[in-house]
Design a protein around this motif. Structure first.
Motif, PDB file in Angstrom:
ATOM      1  N   CYS A   8       0.833  -1.210   0.000  1.00 37.58           N
ATOM      2  CA  CYS A   8       0.000   0.000   0.000  1.00 37.58           C
ATOM      3  C   CYS A   8       0.866   1.258   0.000  1.00 37.58           C
ATOM      4  O   CYS A   8       0.530   2.264  -0.637  1.00 37.58           O
ATOM      5  CB  CYS A   8      -0.938   0.002   1.208  1.00 37.58           C
ATOM      6  SG  CYS A   8      -2.265  -1.223   1.113  1.00 37.58           S
ATOM      7  N   GLY A   9       1.973   1.211   0.702  1.00 35.05           N
ATOM      8  CA  GLY A   9       2.899   2.342   0.682  1.00 35.05           C
ATOM      9  C   GLY A   9       3.501   2.556  -0.688  1.00 35.05           C
ATOM     10  O   GLY A   9       3.688   3.681  -1.143  1.00 35.05           O
ATOM     11  N   LEU A  10       3.803   1.459  -1.371  1.00 32.09           N
ATOM     12  CA  LEU A  10       4.330   1.544  -2.732  1.00 32.09           C
ATOM     13  C   LEU A  10       3.265   2.043  -3.692  1.00 32.09           C
ATOM     14  O   LEU A  10       3.542   2.862  -4.587  1.00 32.09           O
ATOM     15  CB  LEU A  10       4.842   0.165  -3.171  1.00 32.09           C
ATOM     16  CG  LEU A  10       5.386   0.039  -4.594  1.00 32.09           C
ATOM     17  CD1 LEU A  10       6.664   0.848  -4.754  1.00 32.09           C
ATOM     18  CD2 LEU A  10       5.661  -1.433  -4.932  1.00 32.09           C
ATOM     19  N   TRP A  11       2.031   1.567  -3.534  1.00 32.60           N
ATOM     20  CA  TRP A  11       0.923   1.912  -4.433  1.00 32.60           C
ATOM     21  C   TRP A  11       0.465   3.355  -4.233  1.00 32.60           C
ATOM     22  O   TRP A  11       0.043   4.017  -5.185  1.00 32.60           O
ATOM     23  CB  TRP A  11      -0.224   0.936  -4.189  1.00 32.60           C
ATOM     24  CG  TRP A  11      -1.359   1.026  -5.159  1.00 32.60           C
ATOM     25  CD1 TRP A  11      -2.584   1.594  -4.956  1.00 32.60           C
ATOM     26  CD2 TRP A  11      -1.393   0.516  -6.493  1.00 32.60           C
ATOM     27  NE1 TRP A  11      -3.378   1.481  -6.064  1.00 32.60           N
ATOM     28  CE2 TRP A  11      -2.662   0.821  -7.037  1.00 32.60           C
ATOM     29  CE3 TRP A  11      -0.474  -0.157  -7.290  1.00 32.60           C
ATOM     30  CZ2 TRP A  11      -3.022   0.454  -8.329  1.00 32.60           C
ATOM     31  CZ3 TRP A  11      -0.827  -0.512  -8.573  1.00 32.60           C
ATOM     32  CH2 TRP A  11      -2.094  -0.202  -9.082  1.00 32.60           C
ATOM     33  N   GLY A  12       0.494   3.820  -2.996  1.00 33.58           N
ATOM     34  CA  GLY A  12       0.092   5.197  -2.710  1.00 33.58           C
ATOM     35  C   GLY A  12      -1.204   5.322  -1.947  1.00 33.58           C
ATOM     36  O   GLY A  12      -1.547   6.404  -1.480  1.00 33.58           O
ATOM     37  N   ASN A  13      -1.963   4.229  -1.788  1.00 36.32           N
ATOM     38  CA  ASN A  13      -3.188   4.244  -0.991  1.00 36.32           C
ATOM     39  C   ASN A  13      -3.518   2.811  -0.575  1.00 36.32           C
ATOM     40  O   ASN A  13      -2.775   1.868  -0.896  1.00 36.32           O
ATOM     41  CB  ASN A  13      -4.358   4.877  -1.759  1.00 36.32           C
ATOM     42  CG  ASN A  13      -4.647   4.177  -3.073  1.00 36.32           C
ATOM     43  OD1 ASN A  13      -4.831   2.959  -3.126  1.00 36.32           O
ATOM     44  ND2 ASN A  13      -4.679   4.947  -4.151  1.00 36.32           N
ATOM     45  N   ASN A  14      -4.639   2.647   0.142  1.00 37.68           N
ATOM     46  CA  ASN A  14      -5.018   1.321   0.653  1.00 37.68           C
ATOM     47  C   ASN A  14      -5.930   0.544  -0.284  1.00 37.68           C
ATOM     48  O   ASN A  14      -6.364  -0.563   0.050  1.00 37.68           O
ATOM     49  CB  ASN A  14      -5.707   1.468   2.021  1.00 37.68           C
ATOM     50  CG  ASN A  14      -4.772   2.024   3.077  1.00 37.68           C
ATOM     51  OD1 ASN A  14      -3.570   1.762   3.041  1.00 37.68           O
ATOM     52  ND2 ASN A  14      -5.319   2.817   4.006  1.00 37.68           N
ATOM     53  N   HIS A  15      -6.249   1.125  -1.452  1.00 36.93           N
ATOM     54  CA  HIS A  15      -7.187   0.468  -2.383  1.00 36.93           C
ATOM     55  C   HIS A  15      -6.419  -0.443  -3.347  1.00 36.93           C
ATOM     56  O   HIS A  15      -6.449  -0.257  -4.560  1.00 36.93           O
ATOM     57  CB  HIS A  15      -7.977   1.513  -3.162  1.00 36.93           C
ATOM     58  CG  HIS A  15      -8.678   2.505  -2.287  1.00 36.93           C
ATOM     59  ND1 HIS A  15      -9.571   2.135  -1.305  1.00 36.93           N
ATOM     60  CD2 HIS A  15      -8.592   3.862  -2.253  1.00 36.93           C
ATOM     61  CE1 HIS A  15     -10.028   3.222  -0.697  1.00 36.93           C
ATOM     62  NE2 HIS A  15      -9.444   4.281  -1.244  1.00 36.93           N
ATOM     63  N   CYS A  16      -5.725  -1.391  -2.811  1.00 37.08           N
ATOM     64  CA  CYS A  16      -4.959  -2.293  -3.663  1.00 37.08           C
ATOM     65  C   CYS A  16      -4.844  -3.672  -3.023  1.00 37.08           C
ATOM     66  O   CYS A  16      -5.000  -3.827  -1.813  1.00 37.08           O
ATOM     67  CB  CYS A  16      -3.559  -1.727  -3.952  1.00 37.08           C
ATOM     68  SG  CYS A  16      -2.501  -1.622  -2.485  1.00 37.08           S
ATOM     69  N   ARG A  17      -4.601  -4.647  -3.857  1.00 37.16           N
ATOM     70  CA  ARG A  17      -4.312  -6.012  -3.418  1.00 37.16           C
ATOM     71  C   ARG A  17      -3.122  -6.495  -4.245  1.00 37.16           C
ATOM     72  O   ARG A  17      -2.770  -5.890  -5.264  1.00 37.16           O
ATOM     73  CB  ARG A  17      -5.520  -6.926  -3.616  1.00 37.16           C
ATOM     74  CG  ARG A  17      -6.727  -6.566  -2.742  1.00 37.16           C
ATOM     75  CD  ARG A  17      -6.398  -6.779  -1.262  1.00 37.16           C
ATOM     76  NE  ARG A  17      -7.550  -6.462  -0.430  1.00 37.16           N
ATOM     77  CZ  ARG A  17      -7.771  -5.269   0.114  1.00 37.16           C
ATOM     78  NH1 ARG A  17      -6.926  -4.262  -0.136  1.00 37.16           N
ATOM     79  NH2 ARG A  17      -8.820  -5.062   0.866  1.00 37.16           N
ATOM     80  N   PHE A  18      -2.506  -7.596  -3.834  1.00 34.32           N
ATOM     81  CA  PHE A  18      -1.312  -8.026  -4.556  1.00 34.32           C
ATOM     82  C   PHE A  18      -1.174  -9.542  -4.539  1.00 34.32           C
ATOM     83  O   PHE A  18      -1.795 -10.248  -3.737  1.00 34.32           O
ATOM     84  CB  PHE A  18      -0.063  -7.377  -3.949  1.00 34.32           C
ATOM     85  CG  PHE A  18       0.369  -7.966  -2.624  1.00 34.32           C
ATOM     86  CD1 PHE A  18       1.402  -8.907  -2.570  1.00 34.32           C
ATOM     87  CD2 PHE A  18      -0.245  -7.596  -1.435  1.00 34.32           C
ATOM     88  CE1 PHE A  18       1.806  -9.455  -1.372  1.00 34.32           C
ATOM     89  CE2 PHE A  18       0.159  -8.134  -0.236  1.00 34.32           C
ATOM     90  CZ  PHE A  18       1.192  -9.071  -0.197  1.00 34.32           C
ATOM     91  N   LEU A  19      -0.363 -10.021  -5.476  1.00 31.42           N
ATOM     92  CA  LEU A  19      -0.002 -11.432  -5.579  1.00 31.42           C
ATOM     93  C   LEU A  19       1.506 -11.492  -5.746  1.00 31.42           C
ATOM     94  O   LEU A  19       2.078 -10.755  -6.551  1.00 31.42           O
ATOM     95  CB  LEU A  19      -0.700 -12.080  -6.781  1.00 31.42           C
ATOM     96  CG  LEU A  19      -0.489 -13.580  -6.989  1.00 31.42           C
ATOM     97  CD1 LEU A  19      -1.112 -14.373  -5.848  1.00 31.42           C
ATOM     98  CD2 LEU A  19      -1.102 -14.021  -8.326  1.00 31.42           C
ATOM     99  N   GLN A  20       2.150 -12.364  -4.974  1.00 34.62           N
ATOM    100  CA  GLN A  20       3.608 -12.401  -4.954  1.00 34.62           C
ATOM    101  C   GLN A  20       4.124 -13.803  -5.253  1.00 34.62           C
ATOM    102  O   GLN A  20       3.572 -14.804  -4.800  1.00 34.62           O
ATOM    103  CB  GLN A  20       4.124 -11.951  -3.583  1.00 34.62           C
ATOM    104  CG  GLN A  20       5.634 -12.027  -3.430  1.00 34.62           C
ATOM    105  CD  GLN A  20       6.072 -11.879  -1.991  1.00 34.62           C
ATOM    106  OE1 GLN A  20       5.244 -11.799  -1.081  1.00 34.62           O
ATOM    107  NE2 GLN A  20       7.377 -11.837  -1.762  1.00 34.62           N
ATOM    108  N   LYS A  21       5.209 -13.853  -6.027  1.00 36.29           N
ATOM    109  CA  LYS A  21       5.930 -15.099  -6.269  1.00 36.29           C
ATOM    110  C   LYS A  21       7.345 -14.908  -5.749  1.00 36.29           C
ATOM    111  O   LYS A  21       8.049 -13.991  -6.148  1.00 36.29           O
ATOM    112  CB  LYS A  21       5.949 -15.446  -7.758  1.00 36.29           C
ATOM    113  CG  LYS A  21       6.707 -16.730  -8.105  1.00 36.29           C
ATOM    114  CD  LYS A  21       6.569 -17.019  -9.602  1.00 36.29           C
ATOM    115  CE  LYS A  21       7.323 -18.273  -9.990  1.00 36.29           C
ATOM    116  NZ  LYS A  21       8.779 -18.059  -9.954  1.00 36.29           N
ATOM    117  N   GLU A  22       7.772 -15.774  -4.830  1.00 37.84           N
ATOM    118  CA  GLU A  22       9.080 -15.644  -4.214  1.00 37.84           C
ATOM    119  C   GLU A  22      10.198 -15.892  -5.221  1.00 37.84           C
ATOM    120  O   GLU A  22      10.026 -16.616  -6.202  1.00 37.84           O
ATOM    121  CB  GLU A  22       9.213 -16.627  -3.042  1.00 37.84           C
ATOM    122  CG  GLU A  22       8.253 -16.361  -1.893  1.00 37.84           C
ATOM    123  CD  GLU A  22       8.618 -15.113  -1.111  1.00 37.84           C
ATOM    124  OE1 GLU A  22       9.744 -14.595  -1.297  1.00 37.84           O
ATOM    125  OE2 GLU A  22       7.779 -14.642  -0.329  1.00 37.84           O
TER     126      GLU A  22
END
Length: 350
Positions: A8-22
């Motif tokens: 959220c800090g990277l995106w700029g707000n709390n209106h986001c979700r993410f998917l991560q691959k290690e």
């Protein structure tokens, strides 16, 4: 470890979700972020080579899937990667798909600079793209550029005319332009667009038709069931198919160049911002400096009316794809139809 607060800090707000691959070792890590107010993810997956999400655009309720790829380097895993992606795309419903990322592969030798080009790998990659019915969108200046996918319903009014080089290769376009320009100066844009819509309006359908014919005859040839007449039909179908694929690729490339001209490149913007930034420096006095000046004859020459030869020389010195603005008639148009439009062009400039 990446968490939602960091994203959220990277995106700029709390209106986001993410998917991560290690990461595996020092490479292969991927991060996929989307706006949760615009895109509703219903399903996601992570594989050895990619991560992806399925969902709906909230504004339109249209199904959409996006795959972010990090392609392998060795032949065995490349085959596995293309096979996995093909089965994923073709095994789904009729929803739209976007496949992006770093494929670690090229389609032809021109894309491979200062390193070895593998024809067999490129063939395998092209076959995957064709079988999956994907459209290759040229990126332009860089293959490492972040993208933001937006769903926007704003209406900017009628689309301005863009003259594509493929339009100018239409049979009979010279006669059409002579007639239209004589009746209505500037009406040539509509004539070009109308004529080109007749020829290229069903380009995708024609590509698919000739592709099916060529593949069907090729299958018969593999079983030794083809005669000389069918062999000629097969060659004709392949030629028509590849010609239309080339037309499509050329138009996409020109569209990409127009897009880049409009929006620029972050590197260019950064350079310009630094180039024109004000700096506080000491100045040198210019008092008593002598500057060269124009002679009377040179001054009169600059003030004289511009002639047709000067205008044509300037046009011929420019590349065909150049245009006064990103939207409009490019220099290829002016060169091709100069005999038709020169009187009006010289009058407008004079």
């Amino acid at each position: 470890m990446i968490d939602l607060n960091w994203v959220c800090g990277l995106w700029g707000n709390n209106h986001c979700r993410f998917l991560q691959k290690e990461m595996v070792g020092n490479s292969g890590g991927q991060l996929f972020i989307w706006d949760s107010n615009c895109f509703d993810v219903t399903n996601s997956f992570i594989s050895d080579f990619c991560i992806g999400v399925h969902g709906k655009w909230m504004s339109t309720e249209n199904d959409f899937s996006i795959i972010n790829v990090y392609g392998p380097h060795d032949d065995h895993n490349k085959k596995r990667c293309w096979s996995f992606l093909y089965n994923k795309i073709c095994g789904s419903s009729d929803e739209a798909w976007a496949v992006c990322g770093d494929f670690n592969e090229v389609r032809d030798a021109e894309e491979r600079l200062n390193c070895i080009f593998s024809e067999s790998r490129a063939k395998m990659f092209n076959e995957f793209i064709d079988k999956s019915k994907l459209i290759d969108i040229p990126l332009g200046k860089s293959d490492d550029y972040p993208i933001i996918l937006k769903d926007d319903d704003r209406n900017f009014g009628p689309k301005p005319i863009k003259v594509f080089d493929e339009w100018l290769n239409n049979d009979g376009i010279d006669d059409i332009m002579k007639g239209v320009w004589a009746e209505d100066v500037g009406g040539g844009s509509l004539a070009l667009k109308t004529k080109s819509s007749q020829k290229f309006g069903n380009l995708e359908g024609e590509i698919e038709m000739f592709k099916l014919v060529a593949n069907a005859l090729e299958l018969r040839a593999e079983h030794g069931l083809i005669n000389e007449e069918e062999r000629k039909q097969w060659l004709d179908a392949r030629r028509e198919w590849f010609q239309r694929e080339q037309i499509k690729a050329n138009m996409l490339k020109q569209k990409a160049r127009i897009r880049w001209t409009l929006e620029g490149d972050e590197n260019t913007k950064y350079l310009h911002s630094n180039l024109f930034e004000e700096h506080t420096t000491s100045t040198t006095s210019l008092v008593n400096l002598v500057y060269p000046t124009l002679t009377s004859d040179e001054a009169r020459c600059l003030e004289s009316p511009t002639c047709e030869e000067e205008i044509l020389m300037a046009i011929n010195d420019c590349g065909n794809s150049k245009a006064p603005e990103p939207d409009g008639f490019n220099l290829h148009f002016f060169k091709k139809f100069w005999d038709v439009i020169k009187v009006d062009v010289v009058h407008a400039i004079s």
